[in-house]
Design a protein around this motif. Structure first.
Motif, PDB file in Angstrom:
ATOM      1  N   UNK A  85      61.049  59.309  62.738  1.00 32.09           N
ATOM      2  CA  UNK A  85      62.341  59.685  63.312  1.00 32.09           C
ATOM      3  C   UNK A  85      63.543  58.978  62.699  1.00 32.09           C
ATOM      4  N   UNK A  86      63.308  57.954  61.849  1.00 30.19           N
ATOM      5  CA  UNK A  86      64.412  57.265  61.181  1.00 30.19           C
ATOM      6  C   UNK A  86      65.473  56.817  62.188  1.00 30.19           C
ATOM      7  N   UNK A  87      65.116  55.920  63.133  1.00 27.26           N
ATOM      8  CA  UNK A  87      66.099  55.450  64.113  1.00 27.26           C
ATOM      9  C   UNK A  87      67.150  54.561  63.446  1.00 27.26           C
ATOM     10  N   UNK A 101      57.046  40.164  63.261  1.00 32.66           N
ATOM     11  CA  UNK A 101      58.032  39.543  62.377  1.00 32.66           C
ATOM     12  C   UNK A 101      58.952  40.498  61.621  1.00 32.66           C
ATOM     13  N   UNK A 102      58.633  41.806  61.534  1.00 39.40           N
ATOM     14  CA  UNK A 102      59.481  42.626  60.681  1.00 39.40           C
ATOM     15  C   UNK A 102      59.175  44.105  60.760  1.00 39.40           C
ATOM     16  N   UNK A 103      59.418  44.788  59.631  1.00 40.63           N
ATOM     17  CA  UNK A 103      59.194  46.214  59.574  1.00 40.63           C
ATOM     18  C   UNK A 103      60.333  47.043  60.124  1.00 40.63           C
ATOM     19  N   UNK A 104      61.508  46.414  60.292  1.00 37.88           N
ATOM     20  CA  UNK A 104      62.688  47.128  60.780  1.00 37.88           C
ATOM     21  C   UNK A 104      63.930  46.395  60.286  1.00 37.88           C
ATOM     22  N   UNK A 105      65.042  47.135  60.270  1.00 39.60           N
ATOM     23  CA  UNK A 105      66.324  46.577  59.807  1.00 39.60           C
ATOM     24  C   UNK A 105      66.125  45.895  58.449  1.00 39.60           C
ATOM     25  N   UNK A 106      66.551  44.635  58.331  1.00 37.02           N
ATOM     26  CA  UNK A 106      66.442  43.937  57.051  1.00 37.02           C
ATOM     27  C   UNK A 106      65.243  43.000  57.000  1.00 37.02           C
ATOM     28  N   UNK A 107      64.305  43.151  57.938  1.00 34.80           N
ATOM     29  CA  UNK A 107      63.132  42.280  57.993  1.00 34.80           C
ATOM     30  C   UNK A 107      61.938  42.978  57.357  1.00 34.80           C
ATOM     31  N   UNK A 108      61.403  42.443  56.250  1.00 34.34           N
ATOM     32  CA  UNK A 108      60.266  43.080  55.591  1.00 34.34           C
ATOM     33  C   UNK A 108      59.062  43.166  56.519  1.00 34.34           C
ATOM     34  N   UNK A 109      58.269  44.237  56.337  1.00 37.48           N
ATOM     35  CA  UNK A 109      57.120  44.472  57.188  1.00 37.48           C
ATOM     36  C   UNK A 109      55.853  43.811  56.706  1.00 37.48           C
ATOM     37  N   UNK A 110      54.768  44.101  57.411  1.00 38.42           N
ATOM     38  CA  UNK A 110      53.511  43.378  57.228  1.00 38.42           C
ATOM     39  C   UNK A 110      52.403  44.205  56.601  1.00 38.42           C
ATOM     40  N   UNK A 111      52.711  45.432  56.144  1.00 33.54           N
ATOM     41  CA  UNK A 111      51.724  46.194  55.371  1.00 33.54           C
ATOM     42  C   UNK A 111      51.849  45.774  53.909  1.00 33.54           C
ATOM     43  N   UNK A 112      51.603  44.503  53.688  1.00 32.98           N
ATOM     44  CA  UNK A 112      51.734  43.878  52.370  1.00 32.98           C
ATOM     45  C   UNK A 112      50.875  42.624  52.363  1.00 32.98           C
TER      46      UNK A 112
END
Length: 329
Positions: free
Chosen positions: A49-51, A89-100
């Motif tokens: 949905x690209x919130x 910890x992340x996956x939104x806004x400017x916080x890197x996500x955890x699928x890494x």
């Protein structure tokens, strides 16, 4: 490092494996080698949905993690290299996500992993544990001896809320759709089971509370379930919800003198304000885990980082039983 990248918002075909530079731990951060990443419905919603709080593309999604501290940034004194940690910890806004394979995370969003859990088990719990604590303790302010209704007691947040409420000394009722989910909820500590497709709100309120209503109702479903919650709670009771993005007739809220309290647990990540709450709640959840009062319900499917799209599909189509976890390293 290897990372699953979302190239466009939409279906899972927009995921591709990619290579990114391994991040560096800045002041106030630690570099975590990720072992496991839990997949939550909000991850799929961001993709679909690209919130407004969605990350900039190409993006690494994923909020939950469990892993090992590889490096410590300036100013960090309470975590050290080699510590096993968990967090959202992340996956939104400017916080890197955890699928890494790695993430540099704000130390305030992390806690030390409970020793009795494997990294895979720990990766399933942070978001749902933090959300449940906020719903039950910060907003509903549940007390021993109360009678609390948790909607969806075999769901992601629901299965943790049932256990946390039980650990707080309340009588726990929960709604389920199947006998399998009823058995799960019972095993997790639910006292009263409600097959919501077979029994009206008025019927189960009469059966379980003598018509008085529940002291508090925990709703993560929204829509008509929020309307049901207003019917099910007692006069001057409390409803706490994570899903109020819909229109409702609030006249019953007024007539019964109810409190409706909304939890958006992502706010500390989005605003930067109050991130210390995450650490404090994770530490309380860890104590419950260590005491045996809280355990994760994990879907039996196993996914590697390369299979993150399939993990997202399972969550998106509501086919998971328990939390879906992606094994990273």
């Amino acid at each position: 490092m290897r990372a699953m990248l979302l190239r466009e918002f939409g279906d899972v075909s927009n995921f591709t494996m990619g290579e990114l530079d391994t991040p560096q731990a800045r002041p106030g951060q630690v570099l975590v080698k990720i072992a496991a990443s839990g997949v939550n419905p909000v991850d799929s919603k961001i993709r679909l949905t690209h919130p407004p709080f969605a990350p900039t593309l190409p993006a690494v999604l994923g909020m939950d993690l469990a892993g090992t501290v590889e490096a410590v940034g300036d100013g960090v004194t309470d975590l050290a290299v080699g510590d096993e940690v968990w967090g959202c910890v992340g996956g939104l806004a400017d916080l890197p996500g955890t699928l890494a394979e790695y993430v540099a995370a704000d130390v305030r969003l992390l806690g030390k992993k409970p020793a009795v859990l494997s990294l895979r088990q720990a990766g399933a719990l942070p978001l749902v544990a933090i959300t449940s604590w906020m719903l039950l303790h910060e907003r509903a302010q549940i007390q021993p001896g109360q009678h609390v209704l948790v909607h969806g007691g075999a769901g992601g947040v629901g299965h943790v809320a049932v256990q946390m409420a039980k650990a707080a000394g309340v009588r726990v009722a929960t709604t389920v759709s199947t006998q399998e989910k009823a058995d799960i909820a019972k095993d997790l500590g639910a006292d009263d089971l409600i097959f919501y497709r077979d029994e009206s709100v008025q019927e189960y309120v009469q059966r379980l509370t003598g018509g008085r209503g529940f002291d508090a109702v925990i709703d993560t479903i929204g829509g008509t379930t929020l309307d049901d919650s207003m019917d099910a709670v007692r006069i001057e009771g409390v409803i706490t919800s994570t899903n109020t993005r819909s229109s409702h007739d609030l006249s019953i809220l007024h007539a019964k003198g109810l409190t409706l309290s909304v939890v958006l647990m992502l706010l500390p990540m989005l605003t930067g304000q109050g991130r210390e709450r995450y650490r404090a709640i994770l530490d309380k959840a860890a104590a419950l885990v260590e005491s045996g009062a809280l355990k994760p319900l994990i879907d039996p499917h196993h996914f590697t980082l390369d299979q993150a799209a399939q993990a997202h599909e399972l969550v998106e189509h509501h086919k998971a039983v328990g939390k879906v976890v992606v094994d990273i390293n």
